[in-house]
Design a protein around this motif. Structure first.
Motif, mmCIF file in Angstrom:
data_model
loop_
_atom_site.group_PDB
_atom_site.id
_atom_site.type_symbol
_atom_site.label_atom_id
_atom_site.label_comp_id
_atom_site.label_asym_id
_atom_site.label_seq_id
_atom_site.Cartn_x
_atom_site.Cartn_y
_atom_site.Cartn_z
ATOM 1 N N LYS A 79 34.952 41.384 34.496
ATOM 2 C CA LYS A 79 33.724 41.921 35.093
ATOM 3 C C LYS A 79 33.099 40.884 36.027
ATOM 4 O O LYS A 79 32.710 41.202 37.163
ATOM 5 C CB LYS A 79 32.735 42.297 33.996
ATOM 6 C CG LYS A 79 31.491 43.017 34.484
ATOM 7 C CD LYS A 79 30.641 43.479 33.306
ATOM 8 C CE LYS A 79 29.423 44.269 33.781
ATOM 9 N NZ LYS A 79 28.588 44.747 32.640
ATOM 10 N N ALA A 80 33.034 39.632 35.558
ATOM 11 C CA ALA A 80 32.462 38.554 36.375
ATOM 12 C C ALA A 80 33.286 38.322 37.635
ATOM 13 O O ALA A 80 32.741 38.137 38.732
ATOM 14 C CB ALA A 80 32.374 37.273 35.554
ATOM 15 N N THR A 81 34.609 38.348 37.485
ATOM 16 C CA THR A 81 35.501 38.120 38.622
ATOM 17 C C THR A 81 35.365 39.236 39.651
ATOM 18 O O THR A 81 35.334 38.973 40.864
ATOM 19 C CB THR A 81 36.963 38.032 38.138
ATOM 20 O OG1 THR A 81 37.078 36.976 37.176
ATOM 21 C CG2 THR A 81 37.894 37.736 39.290
ATOM 22 N N THR A 82 35.283 40.469 39.178
ATOM 23 C CA THR A 82 35.133 41.604 40.098
ATOM 24 C C THR A 82 33.856 41.480 40.909
ATOM 25 O O THR A 82 33.866 41.619 42.148
ATOM 26 C CB THR A 82 35.121 42.935 39.314
ATOM 27 O OG1 THR A 82 36.333 43.059 38.572
ATOM 28 C CG2 THR A 82 34.974 44.119 40.259
ATOM 29 N N VAL A 83 32.748 41.216 40.233
ATOM 30 C CA VAL A 83 31.461 41.091 40.928
ATOM 31 C C VAL A 83 31.491 39.888 41.887
ATOM 32 O O VAL A 83 31.054 39.988 43.042
ATOM 33 C CB VAL A 83 30.307 40.934 39.915
ATOM 34 C CG1 VAL A 83 28.985 40.656 40.635
ATOM 35 C CG2 VAL A 83 30.180 42.189 39.058
ATOM 36 N N GLY A 84 32.016 38.752 41.406
ATOM 37 C CA GLY A 84 32.038 37.537 42.226
ATOM 38 C C GLY A 84 32.879 37.690 43.481
ATOM 39 O O GLY A 84 32.429 37.346 44.585
ATOM 40 N N ILE A 85 34.092 38.230 43.348
ATOM 41 C CA ILE A 85 34.975 38.376 44.510
ATOM 42 C C ILE A 85 34.465 39.459 45.450
ATOM 43 O O ILE A 85 34.505 39.300 46.681
ATOM 44 C CB ILE A 85 36.414 38.684 44.051
ATOM 45 C CG1 ILE A 85 37.007 37.454 43.347
ATOM 46 C CG2 ILE A 85 37.296 39.091 45.222
ATOM 47 C CD1 ILE A 85 38.412 37.644 42.830
ATOM 48 N N LEU A 86 33.962 40.563 44.902
ATOM 49 C CA LEU A 86 33.436 41.638 45.747
ATOM 50 C C LEU A 86 32.239 41.149 46.564
ATOM 51 O O LEU A 86 32.173 41.368 47.781
ATOM 52 C CB LEU A 86 33.032 42.835 44.878
ATOM 53 C CG LEU A 86 32.497 44.065 45.634
ATOM 54 C CD1 LEU A 86 33.561 44.611 46.568
ATOM 55 C CD2 LEU A 86 32.052 45.152 44.641
ATOM 56 N N ALA A 87 31.294 40.474 45.899
ATOM 57 C CA ALA A 87 30.118 39.963 46.607
ATOM 58 C C ALA A 87 30.523 38.945 47.667
ATOM 59 O O ALA A 87 30.010 38.970 48.803
ATOM 60 C CB ALA A 87 29.148 39.331 45.612
ATOM 61 N N SER A 88 31.448 38.069 47.330
ATOM 62 C CA SER A 88 31.889 37.046 48.270
ATOM 63 C C SER A 88 32.600 37.668 49.469
ATOM 64 O O SER A 88 32.380 37.257 50.615
ATOM 65 C CB SER A 88 32.830 36.056 47.572
ATOM 66 O OG SER A 88 32.182 35.433 46.480
ATOM 67 N N THR A 89 33.448 38.677 49.217
ATOM 68 C CA THR A 89 34.179 39.325 50.309
ATOM 69 C C THR A 89 33.229 40.031 51.272
ATOM 70 O O THR A 89 33.415 39.979 52.497
ATOM 71 C CB THR A 89 35.202 40.336 49.744
ATOM 72 O OG1 THR A 89 36.087 39.661 48.845
ATOM 73 C CG2 THR A 89 36.025 40.952 50.864
ATOM 74 N N VAL A 90 32.208 40.687 50.726
ATOM 75 C CA VAL A 90 31.225 41.361 51.582
ATOM 76 C C VAL A 90 30.512 40.350 52.480
ATOM 77 O O VAL A 90 30.369 40.561 53.692
ATOM 78 C CB VAL A 90 30.203 42.145 50.730
ATOM 79 C CG1 VAL A 90 29.042 42.627 51.594
ATOM 80 C CG2 VAL A 90 30.883 43.328 50.045
ATOM 81 N N PHE A 91 30.086 39.223 51.888
ATOM 82 C CA PHE A 91 29.416 38.195 52.685
ATOM 83 C C PHE A 91 30.377 37.571 53.693
ATOM 84 O O PHE A 91 29.994 37.286 54.831
ATOM 85 C CB PHE A 91 28.814 37.124 51.778
ATOM 86 C CG PHE A 91 27.384 37.380 51.429
ATOM 87 C CD1 PHE A 91 26.359 36.815 52.177
ATOM 88 C CD2 PHE A 91 27.045 38.205 50.374
ATOM 89 C CE1 PHE A 91 25.023 37.064 51.878
ATOM 90 C CE2 PHE A 91 25.718 38.462 50.055
ATOM 91 C CZ PHE A 91 24.707 37.892 50.810
ATOM 92 N N TYR A 92 31.604 37.347 53.291
ATOM 93 C CA TYR A 92 32.602 36.807 54.216
ATOM 94 C C TYR A 92 32.790 37.730 55.411
ATOM 95 O O TYR A 92 32.849 37.290 56.563
ATOM 96 C CB TYR A 92 33.939 36.642 53.494
ATOM 97 C CG TYR A 92 34.060 35.407 52.637
ATOM 98 C CD1 TYR A 92 32.998 34.520 52.486
ATOM 99 C CD2 TYR A 92 35.244 35.118 51.970
ATOM 100 C CE1 TYR A 92 33.108 33.397 51.699
ATOM 101 C CE2 TYR A 92 35.376 33.991 51.182
ATOM 102 C CZ TYR A 92 34.303 33.131 51.047
ATOM 103 O OH TYR A 92 34.433 32.013 50.276
ATOM 104 N N MET A 93 32.902 39.032 55.129
ATOM 105 C CA MET A 93 33.120 39.997 56.201
ATOM 106 C C MET A 93 31.934 40.029 57.159
ATOM 107 O O MET A 93 32.110 40.049 58.391
ATOM 108 C CB MET A 93 33.343 41.389 55.600
ATOM 109 C CG MET A 93 33.789 42.437 56.610
ATOM 110 S SD MET A 93 35.441 42.104 57.254
ATOM 111 C CE MET A 93 36.449 42.498 55.806
ATOM 112 N N MET A 94 30.731 40.001 56.608
ATOM 113 C CA MET A 94 29.537 40.044 57.457
ATOM 114 C C MET A 94 29.409 38.777 58.292
ATOM 115 O O MET A 94 29.123 38.835 59.498
ATOM 116 C CB MET A 94 28.299 40.256 56.590
ATOM 117 C CG MET A 94 28.246 41.603 55.902
ATOM 118 S SD MET A 94 26.822 41.802 54.806
ATOM 119 C CE MET A 94 25.508 41.944 56.017
ATOM 120 N N CYS A 95 29.622 37.620 57.662
ATOM 121 C CA CYS A 95 29.517 36.357 58.406
ATOM 122 C C CYS A 95 30.594 36.266 59.480
ATOM 123 O O CYS A 95 30.320 35.884 60.622
ATOM 124 C CB CYS A 95 29.642 35.169 57.450
ATOM 125 S SG CYS A 95 28.211 34.915 56.395
#
Length: 470
Positions: A273-289
């Motif tokens: 659960k932690a990994t899913t939230v962490g990677i998903l949140a990071s990927t969204v920010f990566y894509m936006m940046c």
């Protein structure tokens, strides 16, 4: 102030009223939320700032596909890895406290040693690189204020070494935090800071797009021309792949983070659960940046897109972003250094079990102090800072180190351990799929390593020891 009478000696590391887990260690209290904070603190490092540059090398199509693909691969291999925390059963098996222990339990002693070289090599490298990166961000704040006060043509060059020393002093103090569990508040602050400087960068990109419109971009990135050869583009694309791979790498501390979780619900369930939230949140920010930064700067996107906004408009917001980056890296340094401290301290306890220096704890008020921990961790921070000061081009070496360790730590070992633990039949569909995935990621690591090596050679030509200047 505490006088001498307030100091007492505690023979054992654990206090009498502490509760213990099934393995005899202090009861773990971590939750999926604290694990998520550790993961985000580790993943969203300063590498996010180079993603707009990566988009400029890869273009819209390859840039977007690369980010999504790496996010999916890391989520998949992380799920495999968290099931190896306990062996042979992922819920009721014996705990593997570290990544290396899991490799040893599933793959044997030889691969255990290879894993150790890769894991601790990248951890040491990242702590040195974070020292350099933090100093550059501190210097950027001072430069920004200098330019704002004296004009853009003023000589505002700043030496980075004093900032490295400042960073080292902070880390020496924070490194006395005994273990991962006690780092949760620091990781939460660091994770918030990472979101803040990413959000500021995104906001500045949107502001630039509104004021100036979309810059010149391309579906395939910087076009080949007389000033940019096909060979140069190829090397830049390889380097961009390495940057993205390193930006997603965090597997080397994943099991150490999992070892902080309480056993109910099962650790692997909470960690997924932690990994899913962490990677998903990071990927969204990566894509936006990456995407918004590329749209704002186009094919001329800088290596650090925060520096592309200049020092004047609005200079204080860029300063705030750099300050958030500094605070984030202060916390991230500790998350990555803890496995190193644990390895050295566990080895020392086994080597000298009767040593009073190692076993005795002194209480100062409500704080427990161990002299060996104080000396060891302070020495490590000092040594890493010295290396960072001597080799100011270390970030290029870090790119090479990250490219070389991405495949074994993030892909190969998780896949091979899972195959061994679950006894997946050789040449079955699942086995073939996993081997093809591993082979593809190996190719990416090799290409990224080649691009990083070329950049390192170029940096060596202008190498000046102790000459790091912003």
């Amino acid at each position: 102030m505490h006088n001498a009478s307030s100091i007492s000696i505690v023979s054992n590391e654990f206090l009498p009223d502490e509760k213990f887990d099934d393995d005899g260690r202090i009861k773990r209290t971590g939750t999926w939320q604290s694990a998520t904070a550790h993961i985000i603190t580790t993943i969203v490092g300063s590498g996010v700032l180079s993603l707009s540059w990566c988009f400029a090398q890869l273009g819209w199509i390859a840039g977007i596909i690369t980010l999504i693909l790496f996010g999916i691969i890391m989520l998949f291999t992380s799920f495999l890895l968290v099931d190896c925390y306990r062996s042979p059963d992922p819920v009721n098996g014996t705990r593997n406290y570290t990544y290396m222990n899991a490799v040893k339990a599933n793959l044997g002693m030889l691969q255990y040693k290879i894993c150790g070289i890769a894991q601790y090599g990248v951890l040491i490298g990242v702590t040195i690189a974070y020292t350099t990166t933090t100093a550059i961000s501190m210097a950027a704040i001072k430069k920004s204020n200098c330019f704002h006060k004296h004009g853009h043509h003023a000589d505002c060059h700043v030496g980075n070494n004093p900032f490295m020393v400042t960073f080292a002093i902070i880390q020496i103090i924070l490194s006395q935090v005994p273990n991962f569990q006690k780092l949760a508040p620091l990781s939460i602050i660091a994770a918030i800071m990472s979101f803040m400087y990413c959000t500021i960068g995104i906001g500045l990109s949107i502001s630039k797009l509104i004021r100036e419109g979309m810059a010149k971009t391309s579906l395939t990135g910087i076009p080949v021309g007389k000033d940019f050869t096909g060979e140069e583009k190829m090397w830049k694309m390889f380097l961009a792949l390495g940057d993205v791979a390193v930006a997603f790498s965090f597997s080397f501390v994943l099991l150490e983070i999992q070892d902080t979780l309480k056993s109910s619900p099962p650790e692997n369930k909470s960690m997924k659960k932690a990994t899913t939230v962490g990677i998903l949140a990071s990927t969204v920010f990566y894509m936006m940046c990456g995407a918004l930064g590329y749209a704002a700067f186009g094919n001329n996107a800088p290596g650090n897109f925060l520096t592309g906004f200049g020092f004047f408009d609005p200079f204080w917001l860029v300063d705030l972003a750099n300050l958030c980056l500094v605070i984030h890296l202060i916390g991230a340094y500790q998350v990555l250094a803890q496995p190193i401290f644990r390895l050295l301290e566990d080895w020392s306890r086994k080597r000298w079990p009767q040593s009073a220096l190692i076993t005795k704890y002194y209480t100062l008020g409500n704080v427990k102090i161990n002299l060996f921990r104080l000396i060891l961790r302070s020495t490590y921070v000092t040594l890493m800072t010295t290396i960072a000061m001597i080799f100011p081009f270390f970030n290029e070496f870090m790119g090479l180190l990250g490219a070389c360790t991405f495949w074994p730590l993030s892909v190969y070992f998780p896949i091979e351990m899972y195959i061994s633990q679950t006894k997946i039949r050789k040449l079955s569909f699942t086995w073939i799929f996993m081997q093809l995935l591993s082979l593809g990621c190996l190719l990416v690591s090799l290409l990224a390593g080649a691009g990083s090596t070329r950049g390192l050679i170029a940096s060596l030509k202008i190498f000046k020891p102790l000459g790091s200047v912003s």
